[in-house]
Structures are given as C-alpha cells and as structure tokens.
Design an enzyme around this catalytic site. Structure first.
Site, short mmCIF file in Angstrom:
data_model
loop_
_atom_site.label_atom_id
_atom_site.label_comp_id
_atom_site.label_asym_id
_atom_site.label_seq_id
_atom_site.Cartn_x
_atom_site.Cartn_y
_atom_site.Cartn_z
N SER A 13 48.55 46.04 33.62
CA SER A 13 47.96 47.14 32.85
C SER A 13 47.16 48.08 33.76
O SER A 13 47.19 49.30 33.58
CB SER A 13 47.10 46.62 31.70
N ASN A 14 46.47 47.53 34.75
CA ASN A 14 45.77 48.40 35.70
C ASN A 14 46.76 49.21 36.53
O ASN A 14 46.55 50.40 36.77
CB ASN A 14 44.86 47.59 36.63
N LEU A 84 46.53 37.74 42.87
CA LEU A 84 45.78 36.49 42.85
C LEU A 84 45.78 35.69 44.16
O LEU A 84 45.06 34.72 44.27
CB LEU A 84 46.29 35.60 41.72
N ASN A 100 40.15 46.14 46.16
CA ASN A 100 40.41 45.20 45.08
C ASN A 100 39.47 45.50 43.92
O ASN A 100 38.39 46.04 44.11
CB ASN A 100 40.16 43.76 45.58
N HIS A 102 37.52 43.48 40.78
CA HIS A 102 37.13 42.14 40.32
C HIS A 102 36.47 42.29 38.95
O HIS A 102 35.63 43.17 38.76
CB HIS A 102 36.15 41.50 41.31
N ASP A 143 36.49 38.16 47.63
CA ASP A 143 35.45 38.91 46.91
C ASP A 143 34.17 39.15 47.71
O ASP A 143 33.09 39.29 47.14
CB ASP A 143 35.09 38.20 45.59
N GLU A 172 37.96 48.84 33.50
CA GLU A 172 38.94 48.91 34.60
C GLU A 172 39.83 50.14 34.45
O GLU A 172 40.03 50.88 35.41
CB GLU A 172 39.81 47.64 34.60
#
Length: 188
Positions: A13-14, A84, A100, A102, A143, A172
């Site tokens: 979806s992003n 992932l 990225n 998060h 991260d 997002e």
C-alpha cells in the site's frame, strides 16, 4: 527525472501511494520494485502500473544478484517500503542513499523482529498514549540510521492493534511520498 527503486515484502500500500505521487509530480519515477516474496501483492501493484519487478531470494540479496539487477535501473534513491529483510552492507556501499519507514516512533519499538503488527501489538500492550512513524536512512543495523522525519498520532482511543495499524497507515500514506520527494531534492 530521478530514478526510485522500491523494496517491499508484502501488500504494497505504501508502494502504491509512492507510485501515484511520482506519476503526478514528475520529479522522480518509480522504475522498479524488488521483492523477496514471489507472491507479494506489491508485485501485482507493480504490474498494474507497468513497473518492472525483480524477485529474489534471501541468499540472492547477499550474493550480488540484487546489486547486479539494481545497477540496471541506476537508482538515485532506494526506498524500503515494508521490506522485512536486513539490507546488506554491500548494497549500502554502492548506494548509500537508502531510506526506510518504520511504524513507530524510533528508537522505541525498533530492531530485529519489530515490524508491522508486532510493533502495533507491543505499543498496545505497553498502553502507549501515542505512536507514529519514523522515516530514516538505512545503515548496517536494524532501525538505527539517522532520522529524517517523525510524526506522531494519539492512540488513546485504540482498543486493538488493528486500530493502531489503521492510524499508522494514514500517516504513512500522507507523509512518506512527500518525504521521499524532499530527500530526492536534497532537503535532508
């Protein structure tokens, strides 16, 4: 026009929001979607938008195959949008501009195994009053790269991890494409 390559492992979806954003603003273009899952819905999204896709295994990510394929697309920016796997240092050396997203306010709820619903469930269990998104540069650790952007949202009314996930998806979709645009234009 600058080339953007997306890496995604799931629904996409992003990725869809990013594709649509850059189709309308023309400063960049999503030229390929790379995925480590042959059945990922993001690959259908790529096909629907006539965007090249590359599917690879975890081993191929670290053995040079992905780096070789990336070179064919000459990315100005690599974007992890629900990817992932740990991004390899060998690719970061060649392409240091990797970002990225998060689904939490890092440094909270980051690290290996903290993705998607795992994050939202942990946020719920810890009775957080707010959570949010963090967009950051990718480095050799999960991260821990330099933050580019954070946005928080109140979740006091959320009773389930799914309700939190919904609020995070709204953030997002609203902010990720514009932050990518800012990174392309070197505002970060």
């Amino acid at each position: 026009m600058k080339n953007i390559v997306l890496f995604a492992s799931g629904n996409g979806s992003n990725a869809e929001e990013i594709i649509k954003f850059f189709k309308s603003n023309k400063e960049g273009s999503v030229v390929a979607i790379f995925s480590n899952k042959a059945d990922a819905k993001v690959l259908d999204r790529a096909k629907n938008h006539n965007i090249s896709s590359v599917v690879f295994s975890k081993a191929q990510l670290n053995e040079g195959f992905v780096l070789e394929k990336l070179q064919q697309f000459q990315p100005d920016l690599i974007v992890l949008a629900g990817f992932l796997l740990k991004f390899p240092e060998s690719i970061l050396k060649e392409y240091p501009k990797v970002i990225n997203i998060h689904p939490a306010l890092l440094p909270k709820y980051g690290g290996k195994g903290m993705y998607g619903m795992h994050v939202h469930q942990a946020v719920l269990e810890n009775k957080e009053q707010e959570t949010g998104i963090t967009i950051h540069y990718v480095n050799e650790h999960y991260d821990e790269g330099e933050f580019i952007f954070q946005k928080s949202v109140n979740i006091e009314d959320c009773k389930t991890a799914e309700e939190i996930a919904y609020k995070i998806h709204v953030l997002e979709h609203q902010y990720f494409p514009t932050v990518i645009s800012d990174v392309l234009n070197s505002k970060f």
